[in-house]
Write a protein that holds these residues in place. Structure first.
Motif, PDB file in Angstrom:
ATOM      1  N   PRO A  27      39.115  38.228  51.956  1.00 35.30           N
ATOM      2  CA  PRO A  27      39.558  37.329  50.895  1.00 35.30           C
ATOM      3  C   PRO A  27      38.521  37.187  49.772  1.00 35.30           C
ATOM      4  O   PRO A  27      38.888  37.120  48.593  1.00 35.30           O
ATOM      5  CB  PRO A  27      39.788  35.992  51.618  1.00 35.30           C
ATOM      6  N   ASP A  28      37.234  37.171  50.118  1.00 34.72           N
ATOM      7  CA  ASP A  28      36.200  37.089  49.087  1.00 34.72           C
ATOM      8  C   ASP A  28      36.220  38.326  48.201  1.00 34.72           C
ATOM      9  O   ASP A  28      36.093  38.235  46.982  1.00 34.72           O
ATOM     10  CB  ASP A  28      34.810  36.927  49.703  1.00 34.72           C
ATOM     11  N   GLU A  29      36.370  39.486  48.825  1.00 38.70           N
ATOM     12  CA  GLU A  29      36.449  40.718  48.046  1.00 38.70           C
ATOM     13  C   GLU A  29      37.707  40.734  47.192  1.00 38.70           C
ATOM     14  O   GLU A  29      37.689  41.235  46.068  1.00 38.70           O
ATOM     15  CB  GLU A  29      36.424  41.944  48.967  1.00 38.70           C
ATOM     16  N   GLU A  30      38.809  40.201  47.696  1.00 47.64           N
ATOM     17  CA  GLU A  30      40.054  40.165  46.924  1.00 47.64           C
ATOM     18  C   GLU A  30      39.880  39.310  45.674  1.00 47.64           C
ATOM     19  O   GLU A  30      40.350  39.668  44.595  1.00 47.64           O
ATOM     20  CB  GLU A  30      41.212  39.641  47.774  1.00 47.64           C
ATOM     21  N   ALA A  31      39.186  38.186  45.800  1.00 44.89           N
ATOM     22  CA  ALA A  31      38.919  37.344  44.629  1.00 44.89           C
ATOM     23  C   ALA A  31      38.034  38.081  43.626  1.00 44.89           C
ATOM     24  O   ALA A  31      38.279  38.040  42.414  1.00 44.89           O
ATOM     25  CB  ALA A  31      38.263  36.034  45.061  1.00 44.89           C
ATOM     26  N   ALA A  32      37.019  38.778  44.128  1.00 44.83           N
ATOM     27  CA  ALA A  32      36.139  39.549  43.240  1.00 44.83           C
ATOM     28  C   ALA A  32      36.906  40.689  42.595  1.00 44.83           C
ATOM     29  O   ALA A  32      36.730  40.972  41.402  1.00 44.83           O
ATOM     30  CB  ALA A  32      34.946  40.088  44.035  1.00 44.83           C
ATOM     31  N   ARG A  33      37.794  41.331  43.346  1.00 43.31           N
ATOM     32  CA  ARG A  33      38.596  42.426  42.804  1.00 43.31           C
ATOM     33  C   ARG A  33      39.521  41.922  41.704  1.00 43.31           C
ATOM     34  O   ARG A  33      39.661  42.556  40.651  1.00 43.31           O
ATOM     35  CB  ARG A  33      39.413  43.083  43.920  1.00 43.31           C
ATOM     36  N   ALA A  34      40.164  40.788  41.927  1.00 38.75           N
ATOM     37  CA  ALA A  34      41.074  40.229  40.923  1.00 38.75           C
ATOM     38  C   ALA A  34      40.320  39.882  39.634  1.00 38.75           C
ATOM     39  O   ALA A  34      40.805  40.143  38.530  1.00 38.75           O
ATOM     40  CB  ALA A  34      41.782  38.993  41.483  1.00 38.75           C
ATOM     41  N   SER A  35      39.143  39.318  39.775  1.00 35.88           N
ATOM     42  CA  SER A  35      38.330  38.983  38.604  1.00 35.88           C
ATOM     43  C   SER A  35      37.915  40.244  37.854  1.00 35.88           C
ATOM     44  O   SER A  35      38.002  40.313  36.624  1.00 35.88           O
ATOM     45  CB  SER A  35      37.096  38.198  39.053  1.00 35.88           C
ATOM     46  N   LEU A  36      37.470  41.242  38.595  1.00 41.54           N
ATOM     47  CA  LEU A  36      37.074  42.510  37.991  1.00 41.54           C
ATOM     48  C   LEU A  36      38.256  43.168  37.302  1.00 41.54           C
ATOM     49  O   LEU A  36      38.144  43.667  36.179  1.00 41.54           O
ATOM     50  CB  LEU A  36      36.498  43.438  39.058  1.00 41.54           C
ATOM     51  N   LEU A  37      39.405  43.173  37.946  1.00 41.93           N
ATOM     52  CA  LEU A  37      40.595  43.775  37.355  1.00 41.93           C
ATOM     53  C   LEU A  37      40.949  43.081  36.035  1.00 41.93           C
ATOM     54  O   LEU A  37      41.310  43.743  35.063  1.00 41.93           O
ATOM     55  CB  LEU A  37      41.767  43.725  38.332  1.00 41.93           C
ATOM     56  N   ALA A  67      33.035  49.355  29.609  1.00 43.83           N
ATOM     57  CA  ALA A  67      33.556  48.311  30.492  1.00 43.83           C
ATOM     58  C   ALA A  67      33.372  48.687  31.954  1.00 43.83           C
ATOM     59  O   ALA A  67      33.010  47.844  32.780  1.00 43.83           O
ATOM     60  CB  ALA A  67      35.029  48.055  30.203  1.00 43.83           C
ATOM     61  N   VAL A  68      33.611  49.954  32.282  1.00 40.48           N
ATOM     62  CA  VAL A  68      33.436  50.407  33.662  1.00 40.48           C
ATOM     63  C   VAL A  68      31.963  50.311  34.052  1.00 40.48           C
ATOM     64  O   VAL A  68      31.631  49.887  35.161  1.00 40.48           O
ATOM     65  CB  VAL A  68      33.979  51.840  33.842  1.00 40.48           C
ATOM     66  N   GLU A  69      31.083  50.670  33.132  1.00 39.78           N
ATOM     67  CA  GLU A  69      29.645  50.586  33.416  1.00 39.78           C
ATOM     68  C   GLU A  69      29.182  49.139  33.531  1.00 39.78           C
ATOM     69  O   GLU A  69      28.391  48.785  34.403  1.00 39.78           O
ATOM     70  CB  GLU A  69      28.858  51.291  32.315  1.00 39.78           C
ATOM     71  N   GLU A  70      29.701  48.276  32.660  1.00 34.85           N
ATOM     72  CA  GLU A  70      29.301  46.865  32.655  1.00 34.85           C
ATOM     73  C   GLU A  70      29.883  46.104  33.839  1.00 34.85           C
ATOM     74  O   GLU A  70      29.273  45.157  34.340  1.00 34.85           O
ATOM     75  CB  GLU A  70      29.762  46.196  31.353  1.00 34.85           C
ATOM     76  N   HIS A  71      31.065  46.509  34.279  1.00 37.75           N
ATOM     77  CA  HIS A  71      31.756  45.814  35.373  1.00 37.75           C
ATOM     78  C   HIS A  71      32.080  46.810  36.484  1.00 37.75           C
ATOM     79  O   HIS A  71      33.230  47.189  36.683  1.00 37.75           O
ATOM     80  CB  HIS A  71      33.044  45.165  34.862  1.00 37.75           C
ATOM     81  N   PRO A  72      31.057  47.235  37.240  1.00 38.86           N
ATOM     82  CA  PRO A  72      31.308  48.222  38.299  1.00 38.86           C
ATOM     83  C   PRO A  72      32.084  47.615  39.460  1.00 38.86           C
ATOM     84  O   PRO A  72      32.034  46.418  39.700  1.00 38.86           O
ATOM     85  CB  PRO A  72      29.901  48.625  38.732  1.00 38.86           C
ATOM     86  N   ALA A  73      32.780  48.466  40.155  1.00 38.42           N
ATOM     87  CA  ALA A  73      33.560  48.036  41.321  1.00 38.42           C
ATOM     88  C   ALA A  73      32.660  48.047  42.545  1.00 38.42           C
ATOM     89  O   ALA A  73      32.748  48.908  43.404  1.00 38.42           O
ATOM     90  CB  ALA A  73      34.760  48.952  41.514  1.00 38.42           C
ATOM     91  N   ASP A  74      31.764  47.070  42.618  1.00 40.74           N
ATOM     92  CA  ASP A  74      30.795  47.042  43.718  1.00 40.74           C
ATOM     93  C   ASP A  74      31.148  46.039  44.806  1.00 40.74           C
ATOM     94  O   ASP A  74      30.434  45.916  45.779  1.00 40.74           O
ATOM     95  CB  ASP A  74      29.397  46.757  43.176  1.00 40.74           C
ATOM     96  N   TYR A  75      32.249  45.344  44.691  1.00 42.31           N
ATOM     97  CA  TYR A  75      32.587  44.319  45.676  1.00 42.31           C
ATOM     98  C   TYR A  75      32.833  44.902  47.059  1.00 42.31           C
ATOM     99  O   TYR A  75      32.563  44.269  48.060  1.00 42.31           O
ATOM    100  CB  TYR A  75      33.821  43.517  45.222  1.00 42.31           C
ATOM    101  N   ALA A  76      33.338  46.123  47.137  1.00 39.70           N
ATOM    102  CA  ALA A  76      33.636  46.719  48.433  1.00 39.70           C
ATOM    103  C   ALA A  76      32.479  47.572  48.950  1.00 39.70           C
ATOM    104  O   ALA A  76      32.556  48.103  50.040  1.00 39.70           O
ATOM    105  CB  ALA A  76      34.889  47.568  48.334  1.00 39.70           C
TER     106      ALA A  76
END
Length: 86
Positions: A27-37, A67-76
């Motif tokens: 659930p924590d990763e899902e919240a981070a993913r939604a924010s990143l998205l 944007a991809v560099e500034e907001h990497p998908a590192d939550y997972a």
């Protein structure tokens, strides 16, 4: 379709890359993913607006790359937290 010396397909590929995020496992990763998205979607909107107003897909791809560099998908990618001793 070619615009200048870049194929518009490259812009579509960059949009797809910006929006392709790994699935969340918790659930924590899902919240981070939604924010990143949300941040990535805002960048896609900015890139599309840029192309519409200037006709310059090269700069739009630059907007997406930044944007991809500034907001990497590192939550997972974070290692799991150690469990507390019982």
């Amino acid at each position: 379709m070619l615009v200048g010396d870049i194929n518009i397909t490259d812009l579509f590929d960059a949009i797809g890359d910006a929006l392709a995020l790994p699935p969340a496992a918790t659930p924590d990763e899902e919240a981070a993913r939604a924010s990143l998205l949300g941040r990535r979607i805002a960048a896609v909107c900015a890139a599309v607006d840029h192309v519409r107003t200037t006709g310059d897909p090269v700069e739009a791809i630059g907007i997406l790359d930044a944007a991809v560099e500034e907001h990497p998908a590192d939550y997972a990618l974070r290692p799991p937290r150690p469990r507390s001793a019982p």
